[in-house]
Motif scaffolding. Structure first.
Motif, PDB file in Angstrom:
ATOM      1  N   SER A  95      23.756 -14.274  28.588  1.00  0.00           N
ATOM      2  CA  SER A  95      23.950 -15.341  29.565  1.00  0.00           C
ATOM      3  C   SER A  95      22.658 -15.428  30.369  1.00  0.00           C
ATOM      4  N   GLY A  96      22.716 -16.118  31.489  1.00  0.00           N
ATOM      5  CA  GLY A  96      21.556 -16.155  32.379  1.00  0.00           C
ATOM      6  C   GLY A  96      21.895 -15.428  33.664  1.00  0.00           C
ATOM      7  N   GLY A  97      21.289 -15.850  34.741  1.00  0.00           N
ATOM      8  CA  GLY A  97      21.632 -15.335  36.066  1.00  0.00           C
ATOM      9  C   GLY A  97      21.280 -13.871  36.259  1.00  0.00           C
ATOM     10  N   SER A  98      22.040 -13.239  37.134  1.00  0.00           N
ATOM     11  CA  SER A  98      21.716 -11.876  37.563  1.00  0.00           C
ATOM     12  C   SER A  98      21.884 -10.848  36.441  1.00  0.00           C
ATOM     13  N   ASP A 144      25.504 -19.283  26.906  1.00  0.00           N
ATOM     14  CA  ASP A 144      25.378 -20.604  27.537  1.00  0.00           C
ATOM     15  C   ASP A 144      23.916 -20.860  27.860  1.00  0.00           C
ATOM     16  N   ARG A 184      21.300 -23.968  29.909  1.00  0.00           N
ATOM     17  CA  ARG A 184      21.129 -25.222  30.629  1.00  0.00           C
ATOM     18  C   ARG A 184      20.268 -26.139  29.749  1.00  0.00           C
ATOM     19  N   ASN A 202      17.813 -20.528  30.843  1.00  0.00           N
ATOM     20  CA  ASN A 202      18.255 -19.147  30.620  1.00  0.00           C
ATOM     21  C   ASN A 202      17.340 -18.450  29.609  1.00  0.00           C
ATOM     22  N   GLY A 240      27.725 -12.903  32.490  1.00  0.00           N
ATOM     23  CA  GLY A 240      27.734 -12.691  33.931  1.00  0.00           C
ATOM     24  C   GLY A 240      28.930 -13.434  34.517  1.00  0.00           C
ATOM     25  N   MET A 241      29.081 -13.352  35.803  1.00  0.00           N
ATOM     26  CA  MET A 241      30.113 -14.172  36.446  1.00  0.00           C
ATOM     27  C   MET A 241      29.542 -14.785  37.718  1.00  0.00           C
ATOM     28  N   GLY A 242      29.619 -16.098  37.800  1.00  0.00           N
ATOM     29  CA  GLY A 242      29.098 -16.791  38.971  1.00  0.00           C
ATOM     30  C   GLY A 242      29.984 -16.577  40.187  1.00  0.00           C
ATOM     31  N   HIS A 289      32.724 -18.728  37.434  1.00  0.00           N
ATOM     32  CA  HIS A 289      32.439 -19.179  36.061  1.00  0.00           C
ATOM     33  C   HIS A 289      31.806 -18.066  35.242  1.00  0.00           C
ATOM     34  N   ALA A 317      29.723 -17.654  31.339  1.00  0.00           N
ATOM     35  CA  ALA A 317      28.917 -18.552  30.506  1.00  0.00           C
ATOM     36  C   ALA A 317      28.800 -19.862  31.298  1.00  0.00           C
ATOM     37  N   LYS A 355      27.928 -26.585  38.944  1.00  0.00           N
ATOM     38  CA  LYS A 355      26.701 -25.951  39.455  1.00  0.00           C
ATOM     39  C   LYS A 355      25.512 -26.560  38.709  1.00  0.00           C
ATOM     40  N   ARG A 372      24.724 -28.749  30.307  1.00  0.00           N
ATOM     41  CA  ARG A 372      24.723 -27.382  29.770  1.00  0.00           C
ATOM     42  C   ARG A 372      25.403 -27.354  28.412  1.00  0.00           C
ATOM     43  N   ARG A 399      28.920  -7.597  37.283  1.00  0.00           N
ATOM     44  CA  ARG A 399      28.894  -8.165  38.620  1.00  0.00           C
ATOM     45  C   ARG A 399      28.361  -7.099  39.551  1.00  0.00           C
ATOM     46  N   LYS A 432      26.897  -8.129  42.803  1.00  0.00           N
ATOM     47  CA  LYS A 432      26.756  -8.575  44.184  1.00  0.00           C
ATOM     48  C   LYS A 432      27.990  -8.214  44.988  1.00  0.00           C
TER      49      LYS A 432
END
Ligand SMILES: O=C1O[C@H](COP(=O)(O)O)[C@@H](O)[C@H](O)[C@H]1O
Length: 270
Positions: free
Chosen positions: A50-53, A81, A83, A93, A158-160, A164, A166, A190, A195, A219, A221
């Motif tokens: 995935s992307g993100g953290s 996933d 963008r 990503n 990840g999980m937004g 969310h 993916a 978002k 996407r 996760r 955070k």
């Protein structure tokens, strides 16, 4: 102590670590072990990112011993996933993974299966599913024992903060898509709004009698004011299905339902 040896769970597992570094160290060990087991078994390690953290949590893989010991040449990399932006765009990503991880380890460039960034979201989703189908046909990606569906060696989700995973957003109509392996959105809540994403059955094994492979979501955070616990909670039944490992820091588990955070899923890592 390290993440326990790779094994196939007969139920989901929750692994809780003290902080980001602790989580990253154990995640690297888990991925390295899974890579070794997959290469030994069928000569390839197919991993969907995935992307993100999540990507920064994979940072320890660039360091010793993993940068030397992992059989990077056998890795095939996909995205659960993406963008729909150019590969050089800061929202990509692919770019994130390339900058943080892939440019620092000897992965074979032709094994990096990024999306076609020159077409519409719909075309990119169709195109990506076609790529995956070809690699299933040649068994670069394994196939499920009971369905003609891909069985990645690992899908990392990840999980937004809105729940969310993916690019599957709580309440979005794309969650209903079950025929395709990959679908697209042009109105993601978002940004960026365009996407592509693995569909829910594909990404989360829902409705499948046998989950297609190990899953891991992370996760780290702390509980954020924007985290809509009630919107995210519906994922947890899917997540805690066999082969799903939820990796989190202690502070985040305060938002999990007690049945998961303190109950039968929890594994003791220390
Ligand atoms: O938009 C996205 O967000 C999620 C979560 O990102 P995070 O930074 O909150 O961890 C990510 O998993 C997904 O791949 C990405 O497209």
């Amino acid at each position: 102590m390290a993440f326990s040896r790779v094994r196939h769970n007969d139920r989901g597992a929750l692994r809780v670590y003290d902080g980001s570094d602790d989580l990253a160290i154990n995640l690297a060990e888990y991925i390295a072990e899974l890579s070794e087991a997959s290469v030994r078994d069928h000569g390839v390690f197919s991993v969907a990112l995935s992307g993100g953290s999540l990507i920064s949590l994979m940072r320890k893989l660039c360091e010793a011993p993993y940068n030397m010991t992992v059989d990077w040449a056998r890795w095939h990399i996909f995205w659960a996933d993406e963008r729909v932006v150019s590969k050089s765009h800061s929202d990509s990503n692919y770019k994130l993974a390339k900058d943080v991880l892939l440019s620092k380890v000897p992965v074979v460039p032709s094994h990096i299966h990024s999306i076609n960034d020159t077409v519409s979201a719909e075309e990119a989703a169709n195109d990506y599913e076609f790529v995956i189908r070809q690699l299933v046909r040649t068994r670069t990606i394994c196939v499920s024992d009971i369905h003609d569906c891909p069985k990645f060696d690992l899908i990392l989700l990840g999980m937004g903060s809105d729940g969310h995973v993916a690019s599957l957003f709580p309440g979005h109509e794309s969650l209903g898509e079950s025929n395709e392996w990959v679908t697209f959105l042009t109105d993601a809540p978002k940004p960026p709004h365009e996407r592509i994403t693995f569909t829910l059955p594909h990404a989360m094994a829902r409705n499948w009698n046998t989950p297609p492979g190990p899953y891991c979501t992370t996760r780290e955070k702390s509980q954020e004011t924007t985290f809509f616990y009630d919107r995210a909670v519906h994922w947890f039944d899917d997540m805690m299905s066999p082969n799903f490992t939820l990796v989190a820091t202690g502070v985040w588990t305060s938002v999990l339902p007690p049945s998961i955070s303190s109950g039968r899923y929890r594994e003791h890592c220390q």
